[in-house]
Design a protein around this motif. Structure first.
Motif, PDB file in Angstrom:
ATOM      1  N   TRP A   1       0.856  -1.186   0.000  1.00  0.00           N
ATOM      2  CA  TRP A   1       0.000   0.000   0.000  1.00  0.00           C
ATOM      3  C   TRP A   1       0.891   1.236   0.000  1.00  0.00           C
ATOM      4  O   TRP A   1       1.238   1.791   1.040  1.00  0.00           O
ATOM      5  N   ASP A   2       1.256   1.646  -1.199  1.00  0.00           N
ATOM      6  CA  ASP A   2       2.153   2.778  -1.358  1.00  0.00           C
ATOM      7  C   ASP A   2       1.802   3.465  -2.670  1.00  0.00           C
ATOM      8  O   ASP A   2       1.784   2.811  -3.726  1.00  0.00           O
ATOM      9  N   LEU A   3       1.514   4.765  -2.626  1.00  0.00           N
ATOM     10  CA  LEU A   3       1.053   5.478  -3.818  1.00  0.00           C
ATOM     11  C   LEU A   3       2.070   5.430  -4.937  1.00  0.00           C
ATOM     12  O   LEU A   3       1.709   5.237  -6.107  1.00  0.00           O
ATOM     13  N   SER A   4       3.344   5.569  -4.618  1.00  0.00           N
ATOM     14  CA  SER A   4       4.362   5.557  -5.675  1.00  0.00           C
ATOM     15  C   SER A   4       4.434   4.195  -6.354  1.00  0.00           C
ATOM     16  O   SER A   4       4.609   4.106  -7.574  1.00  0.00           O
ATOM     17  N   GLN A   5       4.245   3.108  -5.580  1.00  0.00           N
ATOM     18  CA  GLN A   5       4.247   1.772  -6.185  1.00  0.00           C
ATOM     19  C   GLN A   5       3.037   1.586  -7.087  1.00  0.00           C
ATOM     20  O   GLN A   5       3.148   0.987  -8.165  1.00  0.00           O
ATOM     21  N   GLN A   6       1.893   2.092  -6.661  1.00  0.00           N
ATOM     22  CA  GLN A   6       0.708   1.998  -7.499  1.00  0.00           C
ATOM     23  C   GLN A   6       0.911   2.774  -8.800  1.00  0.00           C
ATOM     24  O   GLN A   6       0.586   2.283  -9.891  1.00  0.00           O
ATOM     25  N   ASN A   7       1.429   3.977  -8.700  1.00  0.00           N
ATOM     26  CA  ASN A   7       1.671   4.793  -9.899  1.00  0.00           C
ATOM     27  C   ASN A   7       2.647   4.119 -10.851  1.00  0.00           C
ATOM     28  O   ASN A   7       2.448   4.111 -12.079  1.00  0.00           O
ATOM     29  N   GLU A   8       3.721   3.562 -10.301  1.00  0.00           N
ATOM     30  CA  GLU A   8       4.706   2.874 -11.135  1.00  0.00           C
ATOM     31  C   GLU A   8       4.090   1.674 -11.846  1.00  0.00           C
ATOM     32  O   GLU A   8       4.390   1.401 -13.011  1.00  0.00           O
ATOM     33  N   LEU A   9       3.223   0.947 -11.135  1.00  0.00           N
ATOM     34  CA  LEU A   9       2.554  -0.199 -11.753  1.00  0.00           C
ATOM     35  C   LEU A   9       1.655   0.250 -12.897  1.00  0.00           C
ATOM     36  O   LEU A   9       1.649  -0.354 -13.977  1.00  0.00           O
ATOM     37  N   ILE A  10       0.896   1.319 -12.673  1.00  0.00           N
ATOM     38  CA  ILE A  10       0.014   1.834 -13.722  1.00  0.00           C
ATOM     39  C   ILE A  10       0.822   2.268 -14.939  1.00  0.00           C
ATOM     40  O   ILE A  10       0.471   1.951 -16.090  1.00  0.00           O
TER      41      ILE A  10
END
Length: 373
Positions: free
Chosen positions: A100-109
């Motif tokens: 649960w980390d915004l930067s990880q979510q953004n990188e995945l997207i």
């Protein structure tokens, strides 16, 4: 004329496959009954599809990306697979960030877009921060929508499609207070503080208690426990220290609902009233056994399934009507309620029908109500 899309492959395996969501000490999983729920939605909704829907006829590739690992979102995987079959999408894949980390979510997207995905359904890792990448995707011609939780406006997300979490928590607390006879002390166990729904739920519980006329008070709010270890530690510590003082428990996140249901079952305590959330088998069994008063159901499968359908419509040239019947929340005025319903021991065995009917009603009228195509 409307044609029925064949569902044979799914029918063969749906009642025999093991669909583990989140195996741990309390055994969170999708039961055979819950799998029947998923099948009944898809089988029935196939009747609604026009003859223009042919498998593989669209180049829409949808990425369904939650904010992090959590059992609630597991139904999105089957929802995406069924959307491909039923609506003829190119892809609709469930992809989960490692944490649960915004930067990880953004990188995945960003990685998924680089691989050809051209529509994104996202549970916002941050109600404000997620808007940056949604704006970048919109600039690139990639439509997006928020599922299960909203981003704050202004936003380029086409819609927010999810449970009216504040209203659900409010109704659940009202049901709890009623079961307590309108008086007593309540504990509230809820989800991650990074989840934009958590604040809405806390305020909604407070509102319901405030309307109780002074006979009810909240003696404890425990948040940030929508994972097994913190939920198990903090809920059981609370019950050991203050279980004799509390008269009611409301849980507004999946894992706390499971842990609290198991705790009351293990204690053999039917004095304390509890209203939970979602449809984990542990919660449903506790209702049937009389340890939990009821639960507020949500509709994650419908969110992913109908959300994927909408993304394909938008990519195909449809737009939202200027007079679309949006609802408003504290975060957005482009909200569509995916449905919630309270069930107790009187209807827990037929809850599948209630949620199926909500999903089918939304799908049946969605284009006519919301879209210009």
């Amino acid at each position: 004329p409307t044609k029925i899309i064949a569902m044979t492959t799914m029918a063969v395996d749906i009642f025999t496959m093991e669909h583990a969501l989140y195996q741990n000490k309390v055994g969170i999983y999708i039961s055979e009954e819950n799998m029947k729920f998923l099948f009944s939605i898809v089988a029935s909704s196939a009747m609604l599809l026009s003859s223009s829907v042919i498998a593989g006829s669209s180049d829409t590739k949808v990425a369904l990306v939650p904010g992090g690992p959590h059992p609630y979102f597991a139904a999105w995987e089957r929802a995406g697979q069924d959307a491909v079959k039923d609506f003829g999408l190119g892809k609709a894949d469930y992809k989960v960030p490692a944490e649960w980390d915004l930067s990880q979510q953004n990188e995945l997207i960003e990685s998924l877009v680089g691989k050809g995905y051209n529509a994104v359904l996202v549970f916002p890792g941050d109600a404000v921060g997620t808007n940056k990448i949604l704006g970048e995707l919109d600039d690139a011609g990639i439509p997006t929508a928020a599922l299960a939780g909203c981003v704050e406006q202004p936003t380029m997300a086409k819609m927010c499609f999810g449970t009216d979490t504040g209203y659900s928590a409010y109704l659940g607390t009202k049901q709890l207070i009623k079961s307590m006879g309108g008086k007593g002390k309540i504990a509230h166990f809820t989800g991650f503080l990074v989840d934009p729904n958590t604040t809405l739920r806390i305020k909604a519980v407070e509102k319901a208690v405030g309307e109780a006329g002074g006979g009810v008070e909240i003696i404890q709010v425990i948040a940030d426990i929508d994972a097994y270890e913190p939920a198990d530690e903090k809920i059981n510590a609370f019950m050991a220290a203050q279980g004799g003082e509390v008269d009611g428990i409301v849980t507004t996140a999946w894992v706390p609902a499971v842990v609290a249901s198991q705790a009351l079952t293990n204690m053999g305590d039917k004095r304390i009233k509890m209203v939970g959330i979602d449809h984990d088998e542990v919660v449903l069994k506790a209702i049937k056994d009389g340890y939990v008063h009821g639960t507020m159901l949500q509709n994650p499968y419908g969110q992913g399934y109908i959300g994927s359908y909408v993304m394909d419509k938008i990519r195909g040239g449809c737009t939202f009507k200027s007079n679309a019947p949006w609802k408003s929340t504290a975060q957005t005025n482009q909200f569509i309620d995916s449905g919630t319903v309270f069930v107790d021991i009187s209807d827990v065995d037929t809850y599948v029908d209630a949620m199926r009917n909500i999903s089918l009603d939304i799908l049946k009228t969605f284009e006519g109500d919301f879209l210009d195509c």
